[in-house]
Design a protein around this motif. Structure first.
Motif, PDB file in Angstrom:
ATOM      1  N   ILE A  46       1.359  -1.358   0.161  1.00 42.90           N
ATOM      2  CA  ILE A  46      -0.243  -0.060  -0.336  1.00 42.90           C
ATOM      3  C   ILE A  46       1.173   1.349  -0.479  1.00 42.90           C
ATOM      4  N   LEU A  47       1.967   1.374   0.403  1.00 39.62           N
ATOM      5  CA  LEU A  47       3.378   2.293   0.968  1.00 39.62           C
ATOM      6  C   LEU A  47       3.533   2.654  -0.742  1.00 39.62           C
ATOM      7  N   TRP A  48       4.033   1.459  -1.076  1.00 38.10           N
ATOM      8  CA  TRP A  48       4.537   1.769  -2.468  1.00 38.10           C
ATOM      9  C   TRP A  48       3.564   1.948  -2.765  1.00 38.10           C
ATOM     10  N   ILE A  49       2.529   1.602  -3.163  1.00 32.78           N
ATOM     11  CA  ILE A  49       1.400   1.955  -4.255  1.00 32.78           C
ATOM     12  C   ILE A  49       0.929   3.499  -3.826  1.00 32.78           C
ATOM     13  N   ILE A  50       0.912   3.941  -2.481  1.00 35.37           N
ATOM     14  CA  ILE A  50       0.093   5.596  -2.522  1.00 35.37           C
ATOM     15  C   ILE A  50       1.814   6.726  -2.790  1.00 35.37           C
TER      16      ILE A  50
END
Length: 47
Positions: A4-8
């Motif tokens: 999720i952090l990578w996508i954000i």
């Protein structure tokens, strides 16, 4: 959580690049820096 952090982070960096191209230098640079800070490869603000 890492995915999720990578996508954000990717969305923020892409939005920053688009802002730079459109001429909004300060906003674009801010989005890129925030994206790099949020990403798990950077200094994550969540850990």
């Amino acid at each position: 959580m890492g995915l999720i952090l990578w996508i954000i982070a990717a969305i923020l960096v892409i939005a920053g690049i688009v802002s730079l191209v459109r001429g909004q230098l300060l906003w674009g640079a801010a989005l890129i820096v925030i994206g790099l800070l949020v990403g798990p490869g950077g200094v994550s603000i969540f850990t």
